[in-house]
Design a protein around this motif. Structure first.
Motif, short mmCIF file in Angstrom:
data_model
loop_
_atom_site.label_atom_id
_atom_site.label_comp_id
_atom_site.label_asym_id
_atom_site.label_seq_id
_atom_site.Cartn_x
_atom_site.Cartn_y
_atom_site.Cartn_z
N THR A 1 -7.09 -0.94 -7.09
CA THR A 1 -6.93 -0.91 -5.63
C THR A 1 -7.04 0.49 -5.04
O THR A 1 -6.79 0.67 -3.86
N PHE B 1 -3.52 3.28 -2.81
CA PHE B 1 -3.56 2.19 -3.77
C PHE B 1 -2.37 1.30 -3.52
O PHE B 1 -1.46 1.67 -2.77
N GLU B 2 -2.38 0.14 -4.15
CA GLU B 2 -1.25 -0.77 -4.04
C GLU B 2 -0.28 -0.48 -5.17
O GLU B 2 -0.68 -0.41 -6.33
N ARG C 1 -3.35 -2.33 -11.64
CA ARG C 1 -3.38 -2.61 -10.19
C ARG C 1 -3.68 -1.33 -9.41
O ARG C 1 -4.43 -1.34 -8.45
N THR D 1 0.83 -1.20 0.00
CA THR D 1 0.00 0.00 0.00
C THR D 1 0.86 1.25 0.00
O THR D 1 1.86 1.33 0.72
#
Length: 183
Positions: free
Chosen positions: A179, A49-50, A175, A40
């Motif tokens: 996320t 977000f990741e 991603r 994270t």
């Protein structure tokens, strides 16, 4: 006698190489990138977000940040803007930024992203060809937050050469989109 040996050696050399000449197979550049692991984002920004742990996080002015990939000579530029009755302008600006690449791009594929559970809506753009940026995106919650991102390489954009790195980074951008959570 010497003439006989020279003649035999010459005949042997000329007849020994009588096989068909075959071209060498084409070789492909082998680029191995480390398997992506995600963590994270730890920056003090109004979203999370990741991000890939191989990317070096670099905060910029405001809530903007860069994710630098030194081994690929690439950066994902993340730009945050608050929404205050300017959503239509922000959307147009994000789309115009992507479509400025049509001069060099051979194709731009739009892929909508909708996550109603986390209130994340946006668009992922995959840009093919020798464009300066191979992927771009924007996401928003439509009321408070607007986030854009784009990949740029610090090399001349030769699509064939940067394709493996661009593919790797496209997965990272996806991603990020998937996320993102608003704070």
């Amino acid at each position: 006698m010497i003439r006989f040996l020279i003649a035999c050696c010459l005949m042997l050399l000329l007849t020994a190489c009588g096989g068909e000449i075959q071209p060498k197979p084409k070789a492909f550049l082998r680029l191995d990138y480390p398997e992506a692991t995600y963590d994270t984002l730890r920056a003090a920004v109004p979203f999370s977000f990741e991000k890939n742990t191989h990317a070096k996080e670099s905060p910029q002015a405001g809530y903007n940040l860069n994710l630098d990939y030194p081994t690929m000579k690439a950066t994902i530029y993340i730009t945050y803007k608050p929404v205050a009755d300017n959503l239509v302008k922000l959307l147009k600006d994000a789309q115009n930024l992507t479509y400025e690449h049509t001069i060099k791009a051979t194709n731009i594929i739009e892929q909508p992203y909708i996550d109603p559970q986390h209130k994340v809506y946006g668009m992922f753009y995959e840009v093919d060809g020798n464009a300066a940026s191979q992927s771009q995106f924007y996401i928003t919650d439509s009321t408070n937050h607007f986030l854009t991102g784009s990949i740029y390489f610090r090399v001349r954009p030769n699509y064939d050469s940067i394709y493996p790195a661009a593919l790797y980074l496209k997965r990272d951008i996806r991603r990020i989109m998937e996320t993102t959570h608003w704070k």
